[in-house]
Design an enzyme around this catalytic site. Sequence first.
Site, PDB file in Angstrom:
ATOM      1  N   ASN A 254      68.256  99.070 -42.338  1.00  0.00           N
ATOM      2  CA  ASN A 254      68.962 100.364 -42.383  1.00  0.00           C
ATOM      3  C   ASN A 254      70.247 100.331 -43.197  1.00  0.00           C
ATOM      4  OD1 ASN A 254      70.377  98.962 -40.391  1.00  0.00           O
ATOM      5  ND2 ASN A 254      70.864 100.821 -39.269  1.00  0.00           N
TER       6      ASN A 254
ATOM      7  N   LYS B  79      67.750  85.977 -45.101  1.00  0.00           N
ATOM      8  CA  LYS B  79      66.444  86.626 -44.966  1.00  0.00           C
ATOM      9  C   LYS B  79      66.656  88.128 -44.785  1.00  0.00           C
ATOM     10  CE  LYS B  79      63.627  88.200 -42.015  1.00  0.00           C
ATOM     11  NZ  LYS B  79      62.969  89.226 -42.828  1.00  0.00           N
TER      12      LYS B  79
ATOM     13  N   GLY C 224      70.244  93.554 -35.992  1.00  0.00           N
ATOM     14  CA  GLY C 224      68.924  94.142 -35.833  1.00  0.00           C
ATOM     15  C   GLY C 224      68.742  94.653 -34.424  1.00  0.00           C
TER      16      GLY C 224
ATOM     17  N   GLY D 207      67.182  90.311 -31.226  1.00  0.00           N
ATOM     18  CA  GLY D 207      68.462  89.619 -30.998  1.00  0.00           C
ATOM     19  C   GLY D 207      68.412  88.740 -29.763  1.00  0.00           C
TER      20      GLY D 207
ATOM     21  N   CYS E  70      73.081 102.250 -36.595  1.00  0.00           N
ATOM     22  CA  CYS E  70      73.369 101.693 -35.271  1.00  0.00           C
ATOM     23  C   CYS E  70      74.480 102.477 -34.594  1.00  0.00           C
ATOM     24  CB  CYS E  70      73.743 100.227 -35.382  1.00  0.00           C
ATOM     25  SG  CYS E  70      75.002  99.937 -36.604  1.00  0.00           S
TER      26      CYS E  70
ATOM     27  N   GLU F  81      74.594  91.467 -33.720  1.00  0.00           N
ATOM     28  CA  GLU F  81      74.990  92.886 -33.761  1.00  0.00           C
ATOM     29  C   GLU F  81      73.723  93.692 -33.566  1.00  0.00           C
ATOM     30  OE1 GLU F  81      77.909  93.943 -33.717  1.00  0.00           O
ATOM     31  OE2 GLU F  81      79.016  92.175 -34.323  1.00  0.00           O
TER      32      GLU F  81
HETATM   33  P1  NAP Z   1      64.601  94.116 -36.232  1.00  0.00           P
HETATM   34  O1  NAP Z   1      63.182  94.505 -36.158  1.00  0.00           O
HETATM   35  O2  NAP Z   1      65.178  93.345 -35.113  1.00  0.00           O
HETATM   36  O3  NAP Z   1      64.745  93.304 -37.607  1.00  0.00           O
HETATM   37  C1  NAP Z   1      65.980  92.824 -38.060  1.00  0.00           C
HETATM   38  C2  NAP Z   1      65.756  91.579 -38.882  1.00  0.00           C
HETATM   39  O4  NAP Z   1      65.276  90.530 -38.023  1.00  0.00           O
HETATM   40  C3  NAP Z   1      64.694  91.756 -39.955  1.00  0.00           C
HETATM   41  O5  NAP Z   1      65.074  91.035 -41.098  1.00  0.00           O
HETATM   42  C4  NAP Z   1      63.466  91.142 -39.305  1.00  0.00           C
HETATM   43  O6  NAP Z   1      62.500  90.713 -40.244  1.00  0.00           O
HETATM   44  C5  NAP Z   1      64.076  89.989 -38.559  1.00  0.00           C
HETATM   45  N1  NAP Z   1      63.263  89.456 -37.454  1.00  0.00           N
HETATM   46  C6  NAP Z   1      62.301  90.081 -36.747  1.00  0.00           C
HETATM   47  N2  NAP Z   1      61.777  89.246 -35.823  1.00  0.00           N
HETATM   48  C7  NAP Z   1      62.429  88.062 -35.936  1.00  0.00           C
HETATM   49  C8  NAP Z   1      62.356  86.813 -35.245  1.00  0.00           C
HETATM   50  N3  NAP Z   1      61.496  86.598 -34.255  1.00  0.00           N
HETATM   51  N4  NAP Z   1      63.185  85.820 -35.625  1.00  0.00           N
HETATM   52  C9  NAP Z   1      64.080  86.012 -36.621  1.00  0.00           C
HETATM   53  N5  NAP Z   1      64.184  87.172 -37.320  1.00  0.00           N
HETATM   54  C10 NAP Z   1      63.387  88.194 -36.968  1.00  0.00           C
HETATM   55  O7  NAP Z   1      65.548  95.390 -36.433  1.00  0.00           O
HETATM   56  P2  NAP Z   1      65.350  96.602 -37.450  1.00  0.00           P
HETATM   57  O8  NAP Z   1      64.347  97.514 -36.891  1.00  0.00           O
HETATM   58  O9  NAP Z   1      65.144  96.066 -38.827  1.00  0.00           O
HETATM   59  O10 NAP Z   1      66.797  97.268 -37.431  1.00  0.00           O
HETATM   60  C11 NAP Z   1      67.150  98.323 -36.615  1.00  0.00           C
HETATM   61  C12 NAP Z   1      68.012  97.829 -35.482  1.00  0.00           C
HETATM   62  O11 NAP Z   1      69.195  97.232 -36.010  1.00  0.00           O
HETATM   63  C13 NAP Z   1      68.509  98.939 -34.569  1.00  0.00           C
HETATM   64  O12 NAP Z   1      68.375  98.549 -33.238  1.00  0.00           O
HETATM   65  C14 NAP Z   1      69.976  99.083 -34.958  1.00  0.00           C
HETATM   66  O13 NAP Z   1      70.789  99.610 -33.938  1.00  0.00           O
HETATM   67  C15 NAP Z   1      70.327  97.688 -35.295  1.00  0.00           C
HETATM   68  N6  NAP Z   1      71.532  97.631 -36.126  1.00  0.00           N
HETATM   69  C16 NAP Z   1      72.687  97.171 -35.560  1.00  0.00           C
HETATM   70  C17 NAP Z   1      73.861  97.142 -36.291  1.00  0.00           C
HETATM   71  C18 NAP Z   1      75.130  96.618 -35.691  1.00  0.00           C
HETATM   72  O14 NAP Z   1      75.991  96.177 -36.438  1.00  0.00           O
HETATM   73  N7  NAP Z   1      75.302  96.636 -34.384  1.00  0.00           N
HETATM   74  C19 NAP Z   1      73.851  97.581 -37.629  1.00  0.00           C
HETATM   75  C20 NAP Z   1      72.652  98.048 -38.176  1.00  0.00           C
HETATM   76  C21 NAP Z   1      71.492  98.054 -37.412  1.00  0.00           C
HETATM   77  P3  NAP Z   1      61.265  91.619 -40.752  1.00  0.00           P
HETATM   78  O15 NAP Z   1      61.540  93.018 -40.357  1.00  0.00           O
HETATM   79  O16 NAP Z   1      61.250  91.420 -42.196  1.00  0.00           O
HETATM   80  O17 NAP Z   1      60.056  91.069 -40.089  1.00  0.00           O
END
Ligand code: NAP
Length: 498
Positions: free
Chosen positions: A155, A178, A231, A236, A287, A253
């Site tokens: 995002n 990554k 993420g 997380g 987020c 985060e």
């Molecule tokens: P996500 O599905 O958790 O993915 C985030 C990253 O983690 C991606 O690069 C993903 O890779 C990787 N990943 C997935 N499974 C993993 C595992 N088992 N081990 C290591 N890495 C892994 O999150 P998203 O859907 O992309 O992002 C949306 C989320 O991010 C929302 O919940 C949002 O609130 C949060 N966010 C938080 C902040 C903050 O600063 N608090 C800022 C922005 C977004 P792939 O997708 O390539 O498989």
Amino acid sequence: MTVVSLETNKLANYINGEWVDIRNAALVLNPATRETIVEVPLSDASSVDHAVSAAKKAQKDWALVPAPQRAEVLYQVGYLMKERKERLSQLLTMENGKVLEEARGEVQEGIDMAFYMAGEGRRLFGQTTPAELNDKFAMSQRSPVGVVGIITPWNFPIAIATWKSFPAIVSGNAVIWKPATETPIMAHELAKIFEEAGLPKGLLNVVFGAGSTVGDAMVQHQDIRVISFTGSDVTGRTIASECGKQLKKVSLEMGGKNAVIVMDDADLDLAVEGILWSAFGTSGQRCTACSRVIVHEKVKETLEERLLAAMEKLTIGNGLDESNKVGPIINKAGMDKIKEYMEIGREEGAKLLAGGYVLNEGEHGKGNYFAPTLFSDATSDMRIAQEEIFGPVVSLISVPNFEEAIEVNNGVTFGLSSSIFTSDVNRVFKAQRDLDTGIVYVNAGTTGAEIHLPFGGTKGTGNGHRDSGVQALDVFTEWKAIYVDYSGKLQRAQIDVD
Ligand code: NAP
């Protein structure tokens, strides 16, 4: 407007200063049109091993380069990003969908971060302190950790990477990055910029691939001493428990369930603008997006009317068309999740005042578009008022007073961002004290962080670390305490003191 294009139709990993082709690949689709933009490598653990061995070697020399010289590379990165701001912004809109105005804002955040962290090359402050004993000197200083891993979401595909990689690099580390598979183009572009800026090879390595393979291999790798992750909550928590087993430092985060509080003495037109921008900007996929409005019961009806009128004027479509204010949802899974919450909201008894459906007529039918949605008469315990939906959906909860507004705001598991609209200075100060979130806005929506302040949240949003600000340096450095005894004799702390 001339639309930029990529000069390749397949991306490559960037390891040890070389572009490494990987056979397996996935398609990257533009969420506004569902057209293929590029292919992204699906690497495996061997690419992580390759990157880590290059990073380990390069980091040893980099740690010995004076920090002001390390910073010179970041200045160059900042200048190149500035020069390419429009190109980066358009590519960002294509891969992520956010409207161009917001994409430019995100790229600007990265530029700001480059110059800010380059400045840290001449600070990286430690402390000098008095010592307990005569002829003794005491100080603390930051040391690099070594090889660090950063894992980023789709995002904010460039800003979040700069929040993490720039402090890591200026403080003497090597980075394995990554990026999210959905949005690899910003990673490709930023790696090219680092290469042109003269970063020695091996210090920034980009390994594309799925989280479950590449991300997991990074988390498991013994030589990656820090994981900085942004993420979802689920991912997380998994990463945190794996890092816990290895005593690996991890910065998380994660999600938010952010609220705008509107008190009875608020400027309601300003509140409507703030809600609109923070709830429907990036189609609610931030987020920090506002997904709850906690409104004083005396102004509930008026606020609803004005909000509905303003929502009708939102233009939705391809973000490259600058007349559009709201872009698409990232992918089908994102759309399905939002649709599911429509059902949940109805079943829970919230009143659907606007939206609630997929837009599929005409041009909208080609992409992933969801109508901006407003639920009213929600209560704090409903799932739509508790769980992160990550779409253009807001739930309105009415309260009888200020104290209850604060309680409702704090009554969720997340603690990222909150906001209050009021003209009462006493309420302003009580709110900034009592709102249990890492970010608090007064008379503004829940989004719009500036890079020189710490970014992150309380409770289930993270684990106490912060991105950006000088606080980011704490993730990528170890504190070292140094004592120099120049008395020429053995002096024992706590013992040889009269
Ligand atoms: P996500 O599905 O958790 O993915 C985030 C990253 O983690 C991606 O690069 C993903 O890779 C990787 N990943 C997935 N499974 C993993 C595992 N088992 N081990 C290591 N890495 C892994 O999150 P998203 O859907 O992309 O992002 C949306 C989320 O991010 C929302 O919940 C949002 O609130 C949060 N966010 C938080 C902040 C903050 O600063 N608090 C800022 C922005 C977004 P792939 O997708 O390539 O498989």
